[in-house]
Design a protein around this motif. Structure first.
Motif, PDB file in Angstrom:
ATOM      1  N   LYS A  16       0.838  -1.203   0.000  1.00 38.70           N
ATOM      2  CA  LYS A  16       0.000   0.000   0.000  1.00 38.70           C
ATOM      3  C   LYS A  16       0.876   1.258   0.000  1.00 38.70           C
ATOM      4  O   LYS A  16       0.598   2.213  -0.717  1.00 38.70           O
ATOM      5  CB  LYS A  16      -0.920  -0.017   1.217  1.00 38.70           C
ATOM      6  CG  LYS A  16      -1.947   1.058   1.222  1.00 38.70           C
ATOM      7  CD  LYS A  16      -2.904   0.896   2.391  1.00 38.70           C
ATOM      8  CE  LYS A  16      -3.986   1.942   2.351  1.00 38.70           C
ATOM      9  NZ  LYS A  16      -4.937   1.767   3.456  1.00 38.70           N
ATOM     10  N   ARG A  17       1.932   1.253   0.798  1.00 40.27           N
ATOM     11  CA  ARG A  17       2.848   2.410   0.828  1.00 40.27           C
ATOM     12  C   ARG A  17       3.516   2.615  -0.525  1.00 40.27           C
ATOM     13  O   ARG A  17       3.679   3.748  -0.984  1.00 40.27           O
ATOM     14  CB  ARG A  17       3.891   2.231   1.928  1.00 40.27           C
ATOM     15  CG  ARG A  17       3.360   2.513   3.314  1.00 40.27           C
ATOM     16  CD  ARG A  17       4.478   2.568   4.343  1.00 40.27           C
ATOM     17  NE  ARG A  17       5.211   1.328   4.497  1.00 40.27           N
ATOM     18  CZ  ARG A  17       4.819   0.297   5.247  1.00 40.27           C
ATOM     19  NH1 ARG A  17       3.694   0.372   5.929  1.00 40.27           N
ATOM     20  NH2 ARG A  17       5.550  -0.783   5.333  1.00 40.27           N
ATOM     21  N   ASN A  18       3.898   1.525  -1.196  1.00 40.60           N
ATOM     22  CA  ASN A  18       4.525   1.631  -2.516  1.00 40.60           C
ATOM     23  C   ASN A  18       3.558   2.239  -3.522  1.00 40.60           C
ATOM     24  O   ASN A  18       3.941   3.074  -4.345  1.00 40.60           O
ATOM     25  CB  ASN A  18       5.005   0.264  -3.010  1.00 40.60           C
ATOM     26  CG  ASN A  18       6.286  -0.166  -2.353  1.00 40.60           C
ATOM     27  OD1 ASN A  18       7.016   0.650  -1.804  1.00 40.60           O
ATOM     28  ND2 ASN A  18       6.558  -1.458  -2.383  1.00 40.60           N
ATOM     29  N   ARG A  19       2.297   1.834  -3.466  1.00 37.29           N
ATOM     30  CA  ARG A  19       1.289   2.402  -4.380  1.00 37.29           C
ATOM     31  C   ARG A  19       1.104   3.889  -4.116  1.00 37.29           C
ATOM     32  O   ARG A  19       0.962   4.675  -5.038  1.00 37.29           O
ATOM     33  CB  ARG A  19      -0.039   1.657  -4.243  1.00 37.29           C
ATOM     34  CG  ARG A  19      -0.100   0.422  -5.124  1.00 37.29           C
ATOM     35  CD  ARG A  19      -1.494  -0.188  -5.121  1.00 37.29           C
ATOM     36  NE  ARG A  19      -1.370  -1.429  -4.351  1.00 37.29           N
ATOM     37  CZ  ARG A  19      -2.087  -1.768  -3.306  1.00 37.29           C
ATOM     38  NH1 ARG A  19      -3.059  -1.005  -2.889  1.00 37.29           N
ATOM     39  NH2 ARG A  19      -1.882  -2.894  -2.668  1.00 37.29           N
ATOM     40  N   MET A  20       1.125   4.273  -2.846  1.00 41.37           N
ATOM     41  CA  MET A  20       0.969   5.687  -2.494  1.00 41.37           C
ATOM     42  C   MET A  20       2.142   6.496  -3.037  1.00 41.37           C
ATOM     43  O   MET A  20       1.954   7.596  -3.548  1.00 41.37           O
ATOM     44  CB  MET A  20       0.849   5.859  -0.984  1.00 41.37           C
ATOM     45  CG  MET A  20      -0.485   5.364  -0.428  1.00 41.37           C
ATOM     46  SD  MET A  20      -0.597   5.399   1.365  1.00 41.37           S
ATOM     47  CE  MET A  20      -0.297   7.097   1.728  1.00 41.37           C
ATOM     48  N   LYS A  21       3.367   5.957  -2.942  1.00 39.55           N
ATOM     49  CA  LYS A  21       4.543   6.647  -3.470  1.00 39.55           C
ATOM     50  C   LYS A  21       4.451   6.778  -4.986  1.00 39.55           C
ATOM     51  O   LYS A  21       4.764   7.823  -5.553  1.00 39.55           O
ATOM     52  CB  LYS A  21       5.820   5.891  -3.094  1.00 39.55           C
ATOM     53  CG  LYS A  21       6.201   6.014  -1.649  1.00 39.55           C
ATOM     54  CD  LYS A  21       7.454   5.211  -1.344  1.00 39.55           C
ATOM     55  CE  LYS A  21       7.755   5.179   0.126  1.00 39.55           C
ATOM     56  NZ  LYS A  21       8.914   4.348   0.450  1.00 39.55           N
ATOM     57  N   ASP A  27       1.462  12.005  -9.808  1.00 40.22           N
ATOM     58  CA  ASP A  27       0.824  13.316  -9.661  1.00 40.22           C
ATOM     59  C   ASP A  27       1.831  14.439  -9.854  1.00 40.22           C
ATOM     60  O   ASP A  27       1.519  15.472 -10.459  1.00 40.22           O
ATOM     61  CB  ASP A  27       0.156  13.447  -8.296  1.00 40.22           C
ATOM     62  CG  ASP A  27      -1.092  12.593  -8.152  1.00 40.22           C
ATOM     63  OD1 ASP A  27      -1.619  12.125  -9.193  1.00 40.22           O
ATOM     64  OD2 ASP A  27      -1.542  12.394  -7.010  1.00 40.22           O
ATOM     65  N   LEU A  28       3.034  14.235  -9.348  1.00 41.23           N
ATOM     66  CA  LEU A  28       4.087  15.238  -9.510  1.00 41.23           C
ATOM     67  C   LEU A  28       4.434  15.420 -10.988  1.00 41.23           C
ATOM     68  O   LEU A  28       4.564  16.554 -11.470  1.00 41.23           O
ATOM     69  CB  LEU A  28       5.325  14.817  -8.713  1.00 41.23           C
ATOM     70  CG  LEU A  28       6.470  15.801  -8.664  1.00 41.23           C
ATOM     71  CD1 LEU A  28       6.039  17.111  -8.020  1.00 41.23           C
ATOM     72  CD2 LEU A  28       7.635  15.200  -7.881  1.00 41.23           C
ATOM     73  N   TYR A  29       4.575  14.331 -11.726  1.00 40.53           N
ATOM     74  CA  TYR A  29       4.854  14.410 -13.161  1.00 40.53           C
ATOM     75  C   TYR A  29       3.728  15.116 -13.911  1.00 40.53           C
ATOM     76  O   TYR A  29       3.975  15.931 -14.801  1.00 40.53           O
ATOM     77  CB  TYR A  29       5.070  13.026 -13.767  1.00 40.53           C
ATOM     78  CG  TYR A  29       6.424  12.422 -13.488  1.00 40.53           C
ATOM     79  CD1 TYR A  29       7.581  13.180 -13.538  1.00 40.53           C
ATOM     80  CD2 TYR A  29       6.549  11.074 -13.186  1.00 40.53           C
ATOM     81  CE1 TYR A  29       8.818  12.631 -13.277  1.00 40.53           C
ATOM     82  CE2 TYR A  29       7.789  10.504 -12.932  1.00 40.53           C
ATOM     83  CZ  TYR A  29       8.919  11.295 -12.979  1.00 40.53           C
ATOM     84  OH  TYR A  29      10.129  10.741 -12.738  1.00 40.53           O
ATOM     85  N   ASP A  31       1.656  17.376 -12.683  1.00 38.12           N
ATOM     86  CA  ASP A  31       1.747  18.803 -12.360  1.00 38.12           C
ATOM     87  C   ASP A  31       2.860  19.484 -13.145  1.00 38.12           C
ATOM     88  O   ASP A  31       2.688  20.601 -13.642  1.00 38.12           O
ATOM     89  CB  ASP A  31       1.978  19.005 -10.864  1.00 38.12           C
ATOM     90  CG  ASP A  31       0.742  18.733 -10.025  1.00 38.12           C
ATOM     91  OD1 ASP A  31      -0.364  18.706 -10.603  1.00 38.12           O
ATOM     92  OD2 ASP A  31       0.891  18.559  -8.799  1.00 38.12           O
ATOM     93  N   MET A  32       3.992  18.804 -13.264  1.00 39.33           N
ATOM     94  CA  MET A  32       5.114  19.374 -14.017  1.00 39.33           C
ATOM     95  C   MET A  32       4.749  19.533 -15.491  1.00 39.33           C
ATOM     96  O   MET A  32       5.076  20.555 -16.112  1.00 39.33           O
ATOM     97  CB  MET A  32       6.355  18.483 -13.859  1.00 39.33           C
ATOM     98  CG  MET A  32       6.956  18.525 -12.480  1.00 39.33           C
ATOM     99  SD  MET A  32       8.248  17.278 -12.220  1.00 39.33           S
ATOM    100  CE  MET A  32       9.421  17.682 -13.486  1.00 39.33           C
ATOM    101  N   LEU A  33       4.082  18.555 -16.038  1.00 42.78           N
ATOM    102  CA  LEU A  33       3.680  18.607 -17.442  1.00 42.78           C
ATOM    103  C   LEU A  33       2.704  19.749 -17.685  1.00 42.78           C
ATOM    104  O   LEU A  33       2.849  20.521 -18.645  1.00 42.78           O
ATOM    105  CB  LEU A  33       3.064  17.281 -17.865  1.00 42.78           C
ATOM    106  CG  LEU A  33       2.586  17.180 -19.306  1.00 42.78           C
ATOM    107  CD1 LEU A  33       3.733  17.363 -20.280  1.00 42.78           C
ATOM    108  CD2 LEU A  33       1.894  15.853 -19.539  1.00 42.78           C
ATOM    109  N   LEU A  34       1.723  19.896 -16.807  1.00 41.38           N
ATOM    110  CA  LEU A  34       0.751  20.977 -16.951  1.00 41.38           C
ATOM    111  C   LEU A  34       1.426  22.347 -16.825  1.00 41.38           C
ATOM    112  O   LEU A  34       1.113  23.273 -17.578  1.00 41.38           O
ATOM    113  CB  LEU A  34      -0.366  20.840 -15.918  1.00 41.38           C
ATOM    114  CG  LEU A  34      -1.310  19.664 -16.140  1.00 41.38           C
ATOM    115  CD1 LEU A  34      -2.290  19.546 -14.980  1.00 41.38           C
ATOM    116  CD2 LEU A  34      -2.047  19.792 -17.459  1.00 41.38           C
TER     117      LEU A  34
END
Length: 78
Positions: A16-21, A27-29, A31-34
């Motif tokens: 579960k922690r790996n999926r969250m990471k 999400d970060l990628y 945001d960077m793309l947008l």
């Protein structure tokens, strides 16, 4: 009742922690793309306005718009 062992629970927690990471990085990628798209569009609009100022020989607008372009380039390191 279906009870899981301690080891199984730990494995599930780690997964579960790996999926969250992974979701965070994704999400970060996004945001960077947008942000990159927004910057590109803004610069293209500004460059069109600069071209128009050059075509109409509007020195005041040209100086103002080119100053804005310099500021954008300085802020975003382009």
């Amino acid at each position: 009742m279906n009870e899981k062992s301690y080891t199984e629970l730990m494995k599930l927690g780690a997964m579960k922690r790996n999926r969250m990471k992974e979701n965070f990085v994704q999400d970060l990628y996004i945001d960077m793309l947008l942000s990159e798209i927004q910057l590109t569009v803004a610069k293209e609009k500004l460059l069109r306005k600069i071209d128009m100022a050059i075509d109409t020989r509007d020195k005041k607008s040209f100086l103002h718009l080119s100053g804005e372009l310099k500021e954008i380039n300085k802020r975003f390191g382009t």
